[in-house]
Scaffold this motif. Structure first.
Motif, PDB file in Angstrom:
ATOM      1  N   CYS A 134       0.839  -1.206   0.000  1.00  0.00           N
ATOM      2  CA  CYS A 134       0.000   0.000   0.000  1.00  0.00           C
ATOM      3  C   CYS A 134       0.870   1.251   0.000  1.00  0.00           C
ATOM      4  N   VAL A 135       1.967   1.219   0.737  1.00  0.00           N
ATOM      5  CA  VAL A 135       2.879   2.359   0.797  1.00  0.00           C
ATOM      6  C   VAL A 135       3.529   2.594  -0.558  1.00  0.00           C
ATOM      7  N   CYS A 159      -3.020   3.740   3.650  1.00  0.00           N
ATOM      8  CA  CYS A 159      -1.882   3.127   4.340  1.00  0.00           C
ATOM      9  C   CYS A 159      -2.091   3.179   5.856  1.00  0.00           C
TER      10      CYS A 159
END
Length: 239
Positions: free
Chosen positions: A95-96, A180
């Motif tokens: 996600c980051v 995130c």
């Protein structure tokens, strides 16, 4: 002051609490210097006190941007390391990486943003948001208030240009950062501003410059006391 700036940047304390902790005692000490004199020493002390205020105000303004960037840099490094070691990362770390890609896509739109005239209504809204900060700075020092007003005006115009010239990229980056773990809406807004405008180095230079001016004013005050005392005040001077 140095400790307070670090705590503000790391979001370990609210700006209002720092002001309540540090400034009343500093103001009392300034009054003591004014009463004891001589006027030359008080003038050095007054300038130093004014710049301590300025540093804290700037740290309160710049700190959230620096903290969000540092937190995101750490998360991104962790994600890349995980992928390099294992060949694939967890969904949390992936996600980051997706958020970073969206922020990079936003940064690629800077050329269009800087050519766009920001909507007047949006700039006015940003002025309202930053208004209390400008008023606080002006109450400390009129010149400082004017400088802060120029900085916040630049913030407002840059943000308005970004949102009007690249709305899709802006919203996509905001959404992906908020997806995130551990990143709030404020973090997302700070990162979007940083990547969209490229303004973080400027913010750091402003804070570092004001801090160095304040340290020099402290040295000036200490050096000025030497002519009125039997011995030097027993404090570090950074010489």
């Amino acid at each position: 002051m140095n400790d307070s700036i670090e705590r503000l940047i790391r979001r370990q304390v609210a700006p209002s609490l720092i002001l309540q902790e540090l400034l009343p005692d500093a103001n009392r000490k300034l009054k003591e210097v004014e009463l004891e004199g001589p006027p030359e020493i008080y003038e050095f002390a007054r300038k130093f006190f004014s710049n301590v205020n300025a540093c804290l105000i700037l740290a309160a303004m710049v700190g959230p941007y620096i903290a969000s960037q540092d937190k995101f840099d750490y998360a991104l490094a962790e994600a890349r390391c995980d992928v390099a070691l294992q060949g694939s990362g967890s969904e949390r770390l992936a996600c980051v990486i997706r958020a970073h890609e969206a922020l990079q896509a936003l940064a690629a739109e800077r050329g269009r943003m800087f050519c766009a005239d920001p909507p007047v209504e949006m700039v006015q809204l940003c002025d309202v948001i930053f208004g209390p900060l400008v008023q606080r700075a002006s109450s400390v020092n009129a010149g400082l208030g004017e400088s802060i007003a120029k900085i916040t005006q630049g913030f407002g115009e840059a943000t308005a240009s970004m949102m009007s010239a690249a709305p899709v990229a802006t919203l996509d980056a905001m959404r992906k950062v908020q997806e995130c773990d551990g990143f709030s809406e404020k973090d997302a807004a700070a990162l979007v501003f940083i990547f969209g405008t490229g303004g973080l180095p400027v913010l750091r230079r402003i804070l570092d410059g004001q801090t160095e001016v304040t340290r020099q004013l402290r040295r000036d005050f200490l050096n000025a006391t030497d002519g009125y005392l039997d011995g030097r005040l027993p404090v570090p001077r950074g010489e």
